[in-house]
Design an enzyme around this catalytic site. Structure first.
Site, mmCIF file in Angstrom:
data_model
loop_
_atom_site.group_PDB
_atom_site.id
_atom_site.type_symbol
_atom_site.label_atom_id
_atom_site.label_comp_id
_atom_site.label_asym_id
_atom_site.label_seq_id
_atom_site.Cartn_x
_atom_site.Cartn_y
_atom_site.Cartn_z
ATOM 1 N N CYS A 1 115.847 -29.691 7.935
ATOM 2 C CA CYS A 1 115.192 -29.137 6.821
ATOM 3 C C CYS A 1 115.318 -29.858 5.539
ATOM 4 C CB CYS A 1 116.213 -27.964 6.506
ATOM 5 S SG CYS A 1 115.703 -26.722 7.968
ATOM 6 N N HIS B 1 119.433 -25.275 -2.240
ATOM 7 C CA HIS B 1 118.607 -25.161 -0.833
ATOM 8 C C HIS B 1 118.434 -23.507 -0.685
ATOM 9 C CE1 HIS B 1 117.373 -26.385 2.931
ATOM 10 N NE2 HIS B 1 118.513 -26.039 3.697
ATOM 11 N N HIS C 1 111.460 -20.403 3.781
ATOM 12 C CA HIS C 1 111.989 -21.609 3.994
ATOM 13 C C HIS C 1 111.060 -22.410 4.629
ATOM 14 C CE1 HIS C 1 114.529 -24.784 5.159
ATOM 15 N NE2 HIS C 1 115.525 -24.428 5.626
#
Length: 373
Positions: free
Chosen positions: A136, A262, A298
């Site tokens: 990620c 994040h 995400h």
């Protein structure tokens, strides 16, 4: 000094302008799962690409090509004649194409599993195409490598990009860790119920030289692979990547105005990220925090550069989106202030966090062009 001369994104809301407007409005792009059976993955919603047509073949490549083309146009780079390396960060590349083939779908063109063929259609000057699969934080690592290529003189301009689309395997993994399907990502909220995937892509053009009017200075990206655990984050590793960025950039923590977090809305990441920020920002002047996954989901390998685009727009406009889905902050947020889009915020230095499985972390520092080197 490296600078970002163009930035382009695609999210569930559309292009960068549409995405930033939706973020400022506090909207959520989550909707019913369209192309993958919800009953098979225990996930009912996701943040899917803006168009609602049939699921495209090689969707990650298509999204990637769209943002690269836009970034090249905005930077006035001719891909037919100008030689420009491309560094792409991704979590899953074209795994969805493999899944559809395995399910009896269209025949798989193996060469299309690499992003090179799609980007070659934009112009012969693009390349080589380097792909990083760093979970990620992948596009944050791509940005770091792009800056290294520019700062070392190996290239005058480099494209850093990231892309990912929904895959049944990743949705199934998410569906296994929560008893009830999540309806919206709610970063840093006491009642958060987990993460949802978002389809997206982002690309920036990194160039050498002093930043001109309106261009963002790329100070540094701090990297870390702490290998603490396969999936669980490590506070020390997160903080270490932040300090690495400060050291590389020659910037103090008290100079940071904004942190684009994040912020995955998960039980482990949210408190760990806030705890890491508290270790690093220990003085009386704390940065304002925001996070965008409640609005766009995400976006996996694209997440770091989607956040970079938001930071750049915040610097240009003096407006910072709030955190969609955040109603009551967790205790670890005490003392921090989350952005309010109704309140102007001059942003001279911004920090962008990206954390991946296995402690593969990337933290980028950006500065407005008027900030002295």
């Amino acid at each position: 000094m490296a600078r970002i001369v163009a930035s382009a994104v695609r999210t569930c809301f559309g292009d960068g302008d549409a995405t930033f407007e939706a973020l400022l409005d506090g909207r959520s792009g989550a909707g019913p799962l369209r192309h993958i059976g919800a009953e098979s993955v225990n996930v009912t919603r996701a943040y899917q690409r803006a168009d609602d047509g049939p699921e495209p073949r090689y969707g990650a490549s298509r999204l990637l090509a769209s943002v690269v083309a836009r970034a090249l146009a905005d930077a006035r780079v001719d891909a037919a004649t100008d030689r420009v390396p491309v560094v792409v960060g991704t979590g899953l590349r074209e795994l969805r194409a493999v899944e559809r083939w395995a399910e009896g779908g269209a025949e798989l063109e193996l060469h299309r599993l690499h992003f090179g063929p799609s980007l070659a259609e934009l112009g012969e000057g693009l390349g080589p195409v380097i792909t990083l699969s760093n979970a990620c934080s992948a596009s944050g690592h791509a940005l770091a490598l792009a800056q290294d290529l520019v700062d070392s003189g190996a290239a005058e301009r480099v494209i850093a990009a990231g892309t990912d689309v929904l895959t049944a395997s990743m949705l199934a993994m998410i569906g296994r860790v929560t008893p009830d399907p999540t309806t919206q990502v709610r970063p840093f909220d006491r009642n958060r119920t987990g993460v949802l995937l978002g389809e997206g892509a982002a690309a920036v053009v990194v160039a050498a030289g002093d930043a001109a009017r309106g261009e963002t200075r790329l100070l540094a990206t701090g990297l870390c692979c702490d290998a603490h655990h396969e999936t669980a984050p490590d506070v020390a590793g997160m903080a270490g990547s932040m300090r690495d960025a400060f050291t590389r950039a020659g910037v103090g923590a008290d100079e940071v105005d904004l942190v684009v977090t994040h912020g995955t809305g998960t039980e482990l990441n949210d408190p760990a990220e806030l705890s890491a920020l508290r270790r690093v920002f220990s003085g009386p002047r704390l940065p304002v925090l925001t996070g965008i996954k409640g609005a766009v989901g995400h976006t996996s390998g694209a997440a770091a550069l989607v956040n970079v685009d938001v930071a750049i727009r915040a610097m240009r406009t003096g407006r910072v989106p709030g955190v969609a889905g955040l109603r009551e902050a967790i205790g670890e947020a005490d003392g921090f202030r989350f952005a309010d889009p109704a309140e102007p915020l001059p942003v001279r230095v911004a920090q962008v966090n990206a954390f991946g499985f296995g402690g593969v972390n990337a933290v980028t520092l950006l500065a407005a062009p008027e900030v002295a080197a």
